[in-house]
Scaffold this motif. Sequence first.
Motif, PDB file in Angstrom:
ATOM      1  N   GLY A 143      -4.090   7.265  -7.784  1.00 23.23           N
ATOM      2  CA  GLY A 143      -4.822   6.640  -6.688  1.00 23.23           C
ATOM      3  C   GLY A 143      -4.100   5.491  -6.020  1.00 23.23           C
ATOM      4  O   GLY A 143      -4.735   4.629  -5.397  1.00 23.23           O
ATOM      5  N   ASN A 144      -2.761   5.460  -6.127  1.00 26.46           N
ATOM      6  CA  ASN A 144      -2.003   4.402  -5.468  1.00 26.46           C
ATOM      7  C   ASN A 144      -1.887   4.697  -3.965  1.00 26.46           C
ATOM      8  O   ASN A 144      -1.763   5.858  -3.563  1.00 26.46           O
ATOM      9  CB  ASN A 144      -0.617   4.263  -6.091  1.00 26.46           C
ATOM     10  CG  ASN A 144      -0.692   3.812  -7.538  1.00 26.46           C
ATOM     11  OD1 ASN A 144      -1.558   3.018  -7.901  1.00 26.46           O
ATOM     12  ND2 ASN A 144       0.196   4.315  -8.379  1.00 26.46           N
ATOM     13  N   GLN A 145      -1.920   3.648  -3.155  1.00 29.16           N
ATOM     14  CA  GLN A 145      -1.938   3.815  -1.699  1.00 29.16           C
ATOM     15  C   GLN A 145      -0.836   2.993  -1.043  1.00 29.16           C
ATOM     16  O   GLN A 145      -0.430   1.949  -1.559  1.00 29.16           O
ATOM     17  CB  GLN A 145      -3.288   3.386  -1.134  1.00 29.16           C
ATOM     18  CG  GLN A 145      -4.479   4.159  -1.680  1.00 29.16           C
ATOM     19  CD  GLN A 145      -5.782   3.675  -1.080  1.00 29.16           C
ATOM     20  OE1 GLN A 145      -5.993   3.739   0.135  1.00 29.16           O
ATOM     21  NE2 GLN A 145      -6.677   3.175  -1.914  1.00 29.16           N
ATOM     22  N   PHE A 146      -0.406   3.468   0.126  1.00 24.87           N
ATOM     23  CA  PHE A 146       0.635   2.793   0.887  1.00 24.87           C
ATOM     24  C   PHE A 146       0.297   2.865   2.366  1.00 24.87           C
ATOM     25  O   PHE A 146      -0.170   3.904   2.857  1.00 24.87           O
ATOM     26  CB  PHE A 146       1.996   3.440   0.631  1.00 24.87           C
ATOM     27  CG  PHE A 146       3.109   2.893   1.475  1.00 24.87           C
ATOM     28  CD1 PHE A 146       3.622   1.622   1.224  1.00 24.87           C
ATOM     29  CD2 PHE A 146       3.640   3.626   2.521  1.00 24.87           C
ATOM     30  CE1 PHE A 146       4.648   1.106   2.004  1.00 24.87           C
ATOM     31  CE2 PHE A 146       4.667   3.118   3.306  1.00 24.87           C
ATOM     32  CZ  PHE A 146       5.175   1.853   3.045  1.00 24.87           C
ATOM     33  N   LEU A 147       0.554   1.768   3.077  1.00 19.97           N
ATOM     34  CA  LEU A 147       0.250   1.739   4.507  1.00 19.97           C
ATOM     35  C   LEU A 147       1.273   0.879   5.244  1.00 19.97           C
ATOM     36  O   LEU A 147       1.627  -0.206   4.786  1.00 19.97           O
ATOM     37  CB  LEU A 147      -1.163   1.207   4.742  1.00 19.97           C
ATOM     38  CG  LEU A 147      -1.674   1.227   6.188  1.00 19.97           C
ATOM     39  CD1 LEU A 147      -3.152   1.635   6.223  1.00 19.97           C
ATOM     40  CD2 LEU A 147      -1.508  -0.144   6.852  1.00 19.97           C
ATOM     41  N   GLU A 148       1.739   1.386   6.375  1.00 22.53           N
ATOM     42  CA  GLU A 148       2.625   0.642   7.274  1.00 22.53           C
ATOM     43  C   GLU A 148       1.758  -0.019   8.347  1.00 22.53           C
ATOM     44  O   GLU A 148       0.921   0.640   8.966  1.00 22.53           O
ATOM     45  CB  GLU A 148       3.626   1.580   7.947  1.00 22.53           C
ATOM     46  CG  GLU A 148       4.504   2.381   6.991  1.00 22.53           C
ATOM     47  CD  GLU A 148       5.779   1.635   6.613  1.00 22.53           C
ATOM     48  OE1 GLU A 148       5.883   0.427   6.912  1.00 22.53           O
ATOM     49  OE2 GLU A 148       6.668   2.284   6.020  1.00 22.53           O
ATOM     50  N   PHE A 149       1.985  -1.326   8.589  1.00 24.54           N
ATOM     51  CA  PHE A 149       1.147  -2.061   9.532  1.00 24.54           C
ATOM     52  C   PHE A 149       2.017  -2.728  10.593  1.00 24.54           C
ATOM     53  O   PHE A 149       2.965  -3.436  10.273  1.00 24.54           O
ATOM     54  CB  PHE A 149       0.332  -3.130   8.792  1.00 24.54           C
ATOM     55  CG  PHE A 149      -0.782  -3.730   9.597  1.00 24.54           C
ATOM     56  CD1 PHE A 149      -2.036  -3.145   9.615  1.00 24.54           C
ATOM     57  CD2 PHE A 149      -0.573  -4.877  10.352  1.00 24.54           C
ATOM     58  CE1 PHE A 149      -3.075  -3.682  10.358  1.00 24.54           C
ATOM     59  CE2 PHE A 149      -1.602  -5.431  11.096  1.00 24.54           C
ATOM     60  CZ  PHE A 149      -2.859  -4.835  11.107  1.00 24.54           C
TER      61      PHE A 149
END
Length: 277
Positions: A161-167
Amino acid sequence: GTMISLGSSGDIVIVGYPHDEGVRRNGGRVGASGGPSSVRPFLQKVGTVVNPEFGVDLRNIKISDDGDIESSLSLEDAHNSLFDKVSLLLNQGKIPFVIGGGNDQSFSNGYALVRKHIKKVGVVNIDAHLDVRPLKEGKSHSGSPFRQLLETPEFQNRENGNQFLEFAAQGSQCSAIHAKWITDQGYTIKWLSQLGSPTERVQEFKKVLDGLGEHIFVSFDIDSIASSDCPGVSAPAAVGLSAQDALDMCFIAGSHPKVFFIFSLHALLIVLVIVNQ
């Protein structure tokens, strides 16, 4: 007087990462190795400990400075040393605040948090660039840290359930191939053009943190800030976040209950302009 003591006794512990070999390998403008030594004099002059405008009182927060990762180390050894340092601080219940240095440091910082918690880790990269390039001749660089992180077993096992996001990424500075690689992995890119007004940008950042796992690492590459507000970076651009955007987002991240690793602050050159605004 000063509220920053020496050593690692603080609730928040500053660590300097004076390395820019990864920037050189990636073809960027070097100079970020001087970031930590340039920022420290400004930290004592940021402002009052009690801010009457925003009702912020820092008198009960302990901040310490644990020095730099040794500058004479090779990049690979510096990464290992940073990983060990950050892991130790996290295991002691500290909040690391790492000042770079190139963005290659983000793999060591992010992986230390991932190794501690394994599951439900959230990583957000505030950056004009995606930084998911492949290694160069088997060597890491300032454009590869999140490719390295997302290819670890802990991220490859989606049951964690690890998450990654570019902002705040900018399409004019990002490869379409790399953007597709991110979305093919099931992760998200929030482009600068999609974030709306300054107020909407900050609100969107808070929404991101609210939904991004239980243990969050915020990586802030200050080349995401427009060069008119922050010229001293390795890849300056005319378009980007404002200094006020950056300060508001830092405040939100620093006060968010799920942010266990406040910042990996990097791509600094001679002076961190936003600190002195």
